[in-house]
Design a protein around this motif. Structure first.
Motif, PDB file in Angstrom:
ATOM      1  N   LEU A  62       0.846  -1.185   0.000  1.00 30.45           N
ATOM      2  CA  LEU A  62       0.000   0.000   0.000  1.00 30.45           C
ATOM      3  C   LEU A  62       0.885   1.239   0.000  1.00 30.45           C
ATOM      4  O   LEU A  62       1.905   1.281   0.670  1.00 30.45           O
ATOM      5  CB  LEU A  62      -0.897   0.007   1.240  1.00 30.45           C
ATOM      6  N   MET A 112      -6.346   3.048  -1.099  1.00 35.45           N
ATOM      7  CA  MET A 112      -6.209   1.891  -0.211  1.00 35.45           C
ATOM      8  C   MET A 112      -7.443   1.678   0.661  1.00 35.45           C
ATOM      9  O   MET A 112      -7.685   0.576   1.141  1.00 35.45           O
ATOM     10  CB  MET A 112      -4.963   2.039   0.663  1.00 35.45           C
ATOM     11  N   LEU A 115      -9.598  -0.985  -1.059  1.00 42.28           N
ATOM     12  CA  LEU A 115      -8.792  -2.094  -1.573  1.00 42.28           C
ATOM     13  C   LEU A 115      -9.642  -3.336  -1.837  1.00 42.28           C
ATOM     14  O   LEU A 115     -10.417  -3.774  -0.982  1.00 42.28           O
ATOM     15  CB  LEU A 115      -7.695  -2.435  -0.562  1.00 42.28           C
TER      16      LEU A 115
END
Length: 254
Positions: A62, A112, A115
């Motif tokens: 990430l 993120m 995700l």
């Protein structure tokens, strides 16, 4: 990515919706001179390489940035590293540097906090204190919940962040520095925020968190703490530590 030529693959948004919850505190101007901004952080590379070498399954980074960590991980393991970042300019740098290094990265311009993976990961990691670019506990909770959902049972999540030091804050608040570009450091104590303000007006901010906040995020996400160290060489975490280095697992029965 073509397996024949081994070039990095840029994918836009397939692992998440970019900016769907609002942008993180990254100004694209900071992509310039990023190597100089990050030059002081080198000890983390061996730590994340070691974790990746022991992981049995997909590897995900990430806030991959320019590939500073992912490229050594891919080189050491021989595996594809999937990288997520909201910064198109940083992803371009990562692609160029991965090509030069001859390693395989799969790069996604995505958030993120949204995700999603096609296959559960054995290791998800977030280096260089990048989780501190999320300005609310709710944003971080969202990341932790998505990480937990994307890990395979027994999979590992690793990250590092600085521990707030009021002595450092007093020394640096309002300090102007010339390298790598002229900028001023500002501390907003009431908001747990540090601003890096370039002379041209570009701002990048970090919001620090306490140990108990990090542990609370593990709890709500259903992850189990595995290790907490005060440095990348396995130093014990003490009241004098200035870095959190965490690993946590998704329970095998989850």
């Amino acid at each position: 990515m073509s397996e024949a030529d081994g070039r990095p693959k840029i994918v836009l948004g397939s692992l998440g919706r970019r900016g769907s919850l609002g942008c993180v505190s990254w100004n694209e101007a900071f992509a310039d001179h990023y190597g100089a901004w990050s030059a002081g952080m080198t000890a983390d590379i061996a730590f994340y390489v070691d974790l990746a070498g022991r992981a049995e399954g997909p590897l995900v980074e990430l806030a991959i940035g320019d590939g500073r960590v992912a490229i050594p991980v891919a080189r050491a393991t021989g595996q594809l590293v999937i990288g997520v970042d909201t910064s198109a300019r940083m992803l371009d740098r990562a692609a160029a540097q991965a090509t030069e290094a001859g390693v395989r990265l799969e790069l996604h311009e995505a958030d993120m906090r949204e995700l999603h993976l096609d296959q559960p990961a054995a290791l998800i990691y977030c280096p260089f204190r990048a989780l501190l670019h999320l300005n609310t506990w709710a944003d971080r909770r969202r990341v932790f919940e998505r990480v937990a959902a994307c890990l395979q049972p027994g999979g590992l999540f690793a990250w590092n962040a600085f521990a707030f030091d009021h002595h450092v804050a007093v020394r640096l608040d309002g300090a102007r520095r010339l390298d790598p570009v002229p900028h001023t450091i500002r501390y907003a104590l009431g908001d747990n925020r540090i601003d890096l303000v370039r002379d041209d007006g570009a701002v990048s901010s970090l919001w620090w968190a306490t140990k108990n906040e990090w542990l609370g995020l593990l709890d709500v996400a259903g992850l189990e703490l595995e290790t907490l160290h005060g440095g990348f060489a396995g130093e014990p975490f003490t009241e004098d530590s200035r870095e959190y280095v965490f690993t946590a697992r998704r329970p095998r029965g989850a």
